[in-house]
Design a protein around this motif. Structure first.
Motif, PDB file in Angstrom:
ATOM      1  N   LYS A 107     -12.080  14.097 -15.560  1.00 45.28           N
ATOM      2  CA  LYS A 107     -11.830  12.912 -16.382  1.00 45.28           C
ATOM      3  C   LYS A 107     -13.208  12.799 -17.235  1.00 45.28           C
ATOM      4  O   LYS A 107     -14.224  13.464 -16.949  1.00 45.28           O
ATOM      5  N   LYS A 127       2.966  15.862 -21.476  1.00 41.29           N
ATOM      6  CA  LYS A 127       3.076  15.050 -20.265  1.00 41.29           C
ATOM      7  C   LYS A 127       4.649  15.017 -20.041  1.00 41.29           C
ATOM      8  O   LYS A 127       4.970  14.548 -18.740  1.00 41.29           O
ATOM      9  N   TYR A 133      -6.599  15.010 -16.870  1.00 40.61           N
ATOM     10  CA  TYR A 133      -7.281  14.709 -16.022  1.00 40.61           C
ATOM     11  C   TYR A 133      -7.303  15.826 -14.517  1.00 40.61           C
ATOM     12  O   TYR A 133      -8.111  15.899 -13.592  1.00 40.61           O
ATOM     13  N   TYR A 134      -6.265  16.764 -14.651  1.00 42.39           N
ATOM     14  CA  TYR A 134      -6.344  17.841 -13.709  1.00 42.39           C
ATOM     15  C   TYR A 134      -7.366  18.563 -13.814  1.00 42.39           C
ATOM     16  O   TYR A 134      -7.885  19.038 -12.916  1.00 42.39           O
ATOM     17  N   TYR A 154       0.057  22.134 -15.444  1.00 36.23           N
ATOM     18  CA  TYR A 154      -1.022  23.375 -15.956  1.00 36.23           C
ATOM     19  C   TYR A 154      -0.185  24.652 -15.786  1.00 36.23           C
ATOM     20  O   TYR A 154      -0.480  25.497 -16.710  1.00 36.23           O
ATOM     21  N   SER A 159      -1.968  16.724 -16.541  1.00 35.86           N
ATOM     22  CA  SER A 159      -2.516  15.724 -15.525  1.00 35.86           C
ATOM     23  C   SER A 159      -2.223  16.190 -13.988  1.00 35.86           C
ATOM     24  O   SER A 159      -2.842  15.610 -13.146  1.00 35.86           O
ATOM     25  N   ASP A 160      -1.465  17.372 -14.049  1.00 36.15           N
ATOM     26  CA  ASP A 160      -1.439  17.941 -12.635  1.00 36.15           C
ATOM     27  C   ASP A 160      -1.174  19.489 -12.612  1.00 36.15           C
ATOM     28  O   ASP A 160      -0.986  20.212 -13.554  1.00 36.15           O
ATOM     29  N   GLU A 161      -0.924  20.010 -11.220  1.00 40.28           N
ATOM     30  CA  GLU A 161      -0.983  21.480 -11.478  1.00 40.28           C
ATOM     31  C   GLU A 161       0.572  22.146 -12.053  1.00 40.28           C
ATOM     32  O   GLU A 161       0.397  23.159 -12.507  1.00 40.28           O
TER      33      GLU A 161
END
Length: 422
Positions: free
Chosen positions: A406, A351, A402-403, A388, A383-385
């Protein structure tokens, strides 16, 4: 007969080891005193004395402590008791002298903590903690013990019981949580949720991680952080975990997906865990699709035991992952000797990977190390692109967070029949 009665009274009123008054005598004195102050004292880390020097040395240490108590309070109208183990009590029948009593207890704790004692030729520097209560409290021994625990928790050495001590709220919450746990076990409230894990190379969801939840009769959902630690301390973890494992395997038995299941050290140390897994294999024939996750901290705390467990479950056909890798001191040397299939990189690294250059370097090092050993890597907390794309550029094999999706009950996921050994 008179001599026998005298001996019985002696045993009832005095501790055999230290010749101090006994716990039974303290209870009697409390019941027959109109007003009083009470302190319960406990030697910090006394277990280490027993483990290091042996039980006989521990007994000598307790006798020495009793002597110190007698000497220090020789000029005070206090009664001194040994309760059990390394616990002692000081009783002042003058309940109106609270401040003076607290001052004397504080002084003894400070004196004890700065004093070296010689036991069996070994010099030991020990400390002691104390909790204080009075006749104002309905259960003074419980109140003093609670204050003692608070003193140890806060490292203050001495604490006086108050109705608003934060630790009391914690006790109440623990009791409430334990009741929820017991109902979860008896009324079947344990509900597995599943979080998808995606193959970064193909973009396909290829496996899921089973995550324990409790859902009560009103639909309230409890997360592991709310009950897991309490379940271990209250002795309920084994039943929770066994139900979770059975339900998770049953849910996935009709699919061809791989499933990750978390195991704590309590599971691994359970004598019948391998029999349980063998039974599930006979019933569902799913062992080649199961991945057992062991946290880095637990996996490296007793590597020989963990290695034996890993070897046994792999003979059953399952695979193994080390979870939260990189969360603390990552023991790469120990990892070499464990026959594992996956490394799950700790979420605290993932993160922060876009903002912390050190996190990126650590992740890159873990990925390179794992690749050289033929171990696949999984990034948690994606959690996001942007995150990723970053972990993909570093060569991480799988993504979870979460990306990707969930955690949810199995019915909420769109399940496809995928490669059994991805």
């Amino acid at each position: 007969m008179a001599e026998l009665i005298s001996q019985l009274n002696q045993r009832a009123n005095y501790d055999n080891l230290t010749r101090l008054l006994s716990r039974q005598r303290l209870i009697y004195d409390i019941e027959h005193a109109a007003s009083f102050n009470l302190a319960i004292l406990d030697i910090d880390r006394f277990k280490e004395v027993n483990n290091f020097l042996g039980m006989n040395a521990g007994d000598d240490f307790l006798r020495s402590t009793a002597t110190l108590l007698r000497q220090f309070f020789a000029h005070q109208p206090y009664a001194i008791y040994r309760l059990n183990g390394d616990e002692f009590a000081i009783f002042d029948s003058r309940g109106d002298e609270v401040e003076e009593f607290e001052m004397h207890i504080q002084a003894f704790v400070e004196r004890f903590g700065n004093r070296e004692q010689t036991v069996k030729g070994e010099t030991i520097t020990a400390s002691i903690s104390a909790g204080i209560a009075s006749s104002r409290h309905s259960s003074p021994i419980v109140a003093a013990t609670t204050a003692l625990k608070y003193a140890k928790l806060k490292h203050t050495k001495v604490a006086t019981f108050q109705e608003d001590l934060p630790i009391l709220k914690e006790y109440q919450q623990n009791l409430k949580t334990t009741r929820v746990i017991r109902k979860a076990i008896t009324q079947d409230w344990i509900t597995p949720h599943f979080q998808p894990i995606q193959d970064v190379r193909t973009g396909r969801v290829c496996k899921y991680e089973a995550l324990m939840r409790i859902s009560d009769a009103e639909g309230t959902l409890y997360l592991p952080a709310e009950f897991l630690a309490v379940s271990k301390r209250s002795g309920n973890y084994k039943e929770l975990s066994a139900s979770m494992i059975r339900k998770s395997v049953a849910c996935f038995s009709a699919t061809e997906l791989a499933l990750s299941i978390n195991l704590a050290i309590e599971d691994i140390e359970e004598s019948d865990i391998l029999d349980t897994l063998a039974t599930l294999q006979r019933q569902y024939n799913v062992m080649d699709r199961l991945i057992f996750e062991i946290t880095e901290q637990e996996g490296f705390s007793s590597p020989e035991r963990i290695k034996a467990f890993i070897d046994q479950v792999k003979r059953l056909g399952a695979r193994v992952a080390i979870d939260d890798f990189g969360s603390g001191y990552s023991n790469f040397e120990t990892l070499i000797h464990l026959d594992i299939d996956f490394l799950k990189i700790d979420g605290s690294l993932i993160k922060n990977i876009l903002t912390d250059p050190h996190a990126e370097v650590i992740v890159e090092t873990i990925v390179d190390f794992a690749r050289r050993l033929g171990i696949k890597t999984i990034a948690e907390f994606v959690s996001d692109e942007a995150i990723y794309r970053k972990i993909a550029s570093l060569g991480v094999d799988f993504a979870q967070g979460y990306y990707i999706g969930k955690p949810a009950p199995l019915i909420n996921h769109r399940i496809n029949s995928l490669d059994r050994r991805t």
